[in-house]
Design an enzyme around this catalytic site. Structure first.
Site, PDB file in Angstrom:
ATOM      1  N   THR A 137       0.863  -1.182   0.000  1.00  0.00           N
ATOM      2  CA  THR A 137       0.000   0.000   0.000  1.00  0.00           C
ATOM      3  C   THR A 137       0.897   1.228   0.000  1.00  0.00           C
ATOM      4  OG1 THR A 137      -0.021   0.123   2.397  1.00  0.00           O
ATOM      5  CG2 THR A 137      -1.732  -1.212   1.365  1.00  0.00           C
TER       6      THR A 137
ATOM      7  N   GLU B   7      -5.714  -4.094  -0.219  1.00  0.00           N
ATOM      8  CA  GLU B   7      -5.923  -5.198   0.728  1.00  0.00           C
ATOM      9  C   GLU B   7      -6.993  -6.175   0.250  1.00  0.00           C
ATOM     10  OE1 GLU B   7      -5.528  -2.050   1.464  1.00  0.00           O
ATOM     11  OE2 GLU B   7      -4.349  -1.788   3.303  1.00  0.00           O
TER      12      GLU B   7
ATOM     13  N   LYS C  46     -16.939  11.569  16.514  1.00  0.00           N
ATOM     14  CA  LYS C  46     -17.627  10.696  17.463  1.00  0.00           C
ATOM     15  C   LYS C  46     -18.194  11.554  18.577  1.00  0.00           C
ATOM     16  CE  LYS C  46     -14.578   7.644  15.444  1.00  0.00           C
ATOM     17  NZ  LYS C  46     -13.389   8.003  14.635  1.00  0.00           N
TER      18      LYS C  46
ATOM     19  N   TRP D 223     -22.183   9.009  15.520  1.00  0.00           N
ATOM     20  CA  TRP D 223     -21.211   9.447  14.526  1.00  0.00           C
ATOM     21  C   TRP D 223     -21.772  10.560  13.666  1.00  0.00           C
ATOM     22  CZ3 TRP D 223     -18.458   4.492  12.256  1.00  0.00           C
ATOM     23  CH2 TRP D 223     -17.679   3.918  13.276  1.00  0.00           C
TER      24      TRP D 223
END
Lengths: 549, 549
Positions: B189, B334, B441, B446
């Site tokens: 990555t 991934e 948060k 959220w």
């Protein structure tokens, strides 16, 4: 170096969960003769959970016990296709077309514990049930008189009804993680010789095979498709169509017991399938019906034909008269069943495309294919070398159920011997011409009995011709031609041999000839070559032997 | 019960063999600026065998040693994609866009032994090569001055030329059977924070991912397709396109280093691709070019956009002005990388279809997805519950290369934490709104910073708005809005909050406001929220705090 990828098994419950959520709005329609029954894949997901709970709680199904089905293509059969493997048990699709004794043999060999049966098939199952020693539960789907079943079941077997059994069960089931190489489903070959033989598909093989079915090179299934699944769900896992449908989101139209041309035509007009799969006889009947009735088949762009070779005339008739592509597919119960699909290569058109479409088709990456000669030696994939076809891959069986080791008659060095003889081209197209047992092995070379027969039957005096290999001192085997002449026609062996010489290599021309009243046939109407060979051996044929020319 | 299926591993050499034989006539075209270079998949098969022999004989590659590439998208890179995994070694695609120090770090971390490099990239590789401690061989593809490479290589590293290395090698290679869970390829990555992290794809994951790419729900690849593969082969395995092409028989058009709009347009007109894949910036540039030049794009029906979110305006522009469907795909290095494809469900049309197309798309059966709340609790897939997206499946990584255990910041209970926040609908569509680290948060709930930003930027006085979470005694975190006003425009925090109240829930409205000259940006032009947060912590912002309304 180990990969870092997750260890996520390929399993049937994943296909079920995917179909029942992501494709939850896709539809399964079951024909009833009256108003069709409709459910969604989300409904099937809930019913699969209910069935699994019921099988566990009421029928005591645990571990890898076998749950058999004796059913037409319908919604409940689809539910069983998913519920049984997903819970870790093994689905066993019993073939309702076999003799009752064979059904009993198969159920006992597989040690089936439960049988799910359509009420309309109760009289048929009743003939086999008495002899089934491991069965403890029968579940009846739909309405009908259970009396014959109760009589056959006796005290040993409990008879349940589907609706009552599933009522009030939870709509979700915590499907277990399985070993992807464990059995998910069982299917027995119909076995023209000897006892039927079982093939145990794994979760892995079903998953991989389903992906291949969905590929554009396979059947190209996607969410906008509606698949008319005529091929029986008790035959070679219904070509994997139920699993492929849940993977891809294609909807399913199920004919139940309505397999005649008229209701099939009605289903096509009413349910507008885009794709359909069945054996040639279904399409032959349907073609005659469509030619004489006004049916809207405009939704249907492609029909898949498999199970036996598709006559080119049928392909052309559908194409020219109804604008439907007939796609030839080849496979075996031992192959899950997909072996090849006869889509022409990119760029081919006109006659060239047709020549590709007449073949058994092109193998996918999951199927390695080779042709081998009489001694098992691999032959070139050049489109001309004739040999027995052998295949290998993750959805092909390595042995039969119950065999400790692969039967050498059917397997060689990890390859399945298909028993088919033909050629393989460099670009992966199979052309199968003969069954291996019918090929004539002459002096280390192979002669196709079917080619000789086709060439002979082109003679105007010949009604039928059956060619078999018979023992020969010098060449091991030589062809014997048995010929039925047309009424009033006459021909001599010399004349027929001269005629053959126009299209057949000289060394393949038969010396031995016999004129017969009729060619003996098997129960399904094929030439019974075993009988012809034994009549020859017994001296029952009036054979003329020509001099080598 | 064990299945009777063959034990046939899923491996890259099977994809190669299939493509090079069954699809041997398919074509790979590499752009050169002048006459394109053309080969067939059969040629690629022969060159892959030659390369494998050369790597074994001349570079001593054995076992699972790593062979790196530092290359554009071209035929030789394609040959390496197949040869290296097929011989049992591990392909490592180095990202030419990273800083030289990062490239060196990655090559050393992976213990690369050989590097294949395009001659045009010699000056770039020379900057990293000196520090590569495990590399012993460099193979140069194409013509160019090798001097900088020779200087960097010193005595330790042998420099070969591709043509000389492959000359006179056998055209076939007896590819070994591998464990399908062993590594076939490595990709790191780019890692905006900390060192780059490696993902090791297995033969199994590549095979399964390739099948999914070919499915109609994926990219629907078949033999009649020609795929313009612009997405770099050094980026997330080129979205699996090379492998999918060999599986399906789709031809490949490779741009090499010609990634500007003019040559891409020329490739489309000349090579007539049916499908193309690239990041949004490529398509933005191409759109501008197509709008002002007369280019025949009629072959191209679909372009796949991935790598970052695709602006709806771009999708509409391609649709309306050029008749090309822009299909949004989402994934991660991934994840091999395919996570979802934004094809609308069957039956959706018009505005409804567009709403589906704006999402990140629908997950395939191979990707299980869930959204989880702040404490990691799974939330319902109802299209409204906002949480962090977690995924699981056979082509998703379970950890990073070299880590003994999964990093808990990135993995939870066997699931990959994507770091993306959004919703998942019951029918499997993802809508991603925020990076998890940017979500605010507040009191266990959220708040999406991106939604607040988009709502603010709709105000006529606002040029840019960047919203971040800042510590709050009572609610843990609360939003801070930093706003850049348009030149000459004015607005008060109260006015802007009143404006927001029209589209945002009351409890989400920011109390803290700051007007700034400009929003700090990262090197790729994204808002640098880390800098905004630290400026706030340092007291560098002139913040007004409104009373709770």
């Amino acid at each position: 170096m180990r990969s870092t990828m997750m260890d996520a098994p390929l399993q049937v419950s994943r296909i079920l969960e995917h179909g029942a959520t992501v494709h939850g709005a896709a539809e399964v329609v079951t024909w009833t003769g009256a108003e069709p029954r409709r459910s969604t894949y989300a409904d099937v997901g809930r019913d699969a959970a209910r069935l699994a709970h019921a099988l566990r709680a009421e029928c005591g199904v645990t571990g890898d016990e076998r749950v058999a089905t004796f059913m037409w293509n319908n919604t409940e059969h689809l539910v069983a296709y998913f519920a049984v493997p997903s819970m870790g048990a093994v689905l066993h699709t019993l073939n309702i077309r076999l003799f009752p004794d064979q059904v009993t043999y198969i159920a006992n060999h597989a040690e089936d514990r439960v049988v799910l049966v359509d009420a309309t098939l109760i009289p048929l199952l009743a003939k086999s049930l008495g002899g089934m020693t491991s069965v403890r539960h029968v579940v009846v789907v739909g309405g009908g008189d259970p009396a014959p079943l109760l009589a056959a079941a006796g005290d040993r077997i409990a008879v349940h009804h589907w609706d009552a059994l599933l009522a009030d069960r939870p709509e979700v089931y915590d499907w277990p993680e399985v070993d992807e190489r464990d059995a998910a489903a069982l299917c027995y070959t119909s076995g023209t010789t000897g006892n039927p033989k079982g093939v145990a598909y794994s979760h892995r093989s079903i998953y991989l095979h389903s992906l291949q079915i969905c590929m554009p090179e396979g059947f190209g299934l996607g969410p906008t498709d509606r698949e008319l699944a005529i091929v029986p769900m008790f035959h070679a896992m219904s070509w994997g169509l139920p699993f492929a449908a849940f993977l891809s989101g294609a909807s399913l139209v199920m004919p139940d017991r309505f397999l005649q041309a008229a209701p099939i035509a009605e289903m096509i007009a009413a349910e507008r399938p885009t794709l359909a799969g069945a054996v040639p006889t279904i399409w032959t009947d349907l073609l005659a019906y469509l030619d004489s009735h006004d049916v809207d088949t405009s939704s249907l762009t492609e029909v898949i034909v498999g199970g036996s070779a598709c006559p080119p005339s049928l392909m052309h008739a559908f194409d020219e008269r109804h604008g439907i592509d007939v796609i030839h597919a080849w496979g075996m119960t031992e192959m899950s069943p997909l072996g090849s699909v006869s889509r022409p290569p990119a760029g081919a058109s006109g006659d060239e495309a047709w020549r590709y479409r007449y073949t058994q088709g092109r193998v996918p990456a999951g199927v390695r294919a080779r042709v081998v000669g009489p001694a098992g030696e691999p032959l070139p994939a050049d489109g001309t070398s004739v040999g027995e076809l052998e295949v290998r891959g993750p959805w092909i069986t390595a042995r039969y159920v119950g065999d400790d080791a692969p039967d050498p008659e059917k397997f060689r060095d990890g390859w399945l011997r298909t028993g088919d003889v033909g050629t393989l081209s460099a670009d992966g197209y199979l052309t199968l011409t003969d069954r291996a047992k019918d090929v004539i092995k002459s002096g280390g070379e192979w002669i196709s009995s079917v080619e000789l027969e086709n060439a002979l039957m082109a003679h105007p005096a010949v009604l039928e011709a059956c060619v078999v290999g018979v023992p020969d001192q010098r060449w091991d085997e030589r062809p014997l031609a048995t010929v039925v002449l047309r009424e009033g026609a006459s021909a001599t062996p010399e004349e027929l041999r001269d005629f053959l010489a126009g299209s057949v290599a000289r060394w393949q021309l038969p010396e031995r000839w016999a004129f017969v009243e009729a060619v003996p046939k098997t129960s399904v109407g094929k030439f019974d070559k075993k009988v012809v060979r034994s009549r020859y051996a017994d001296g029952d044929l009036n054979v003329r032997e020509l001099a080598t020319p």
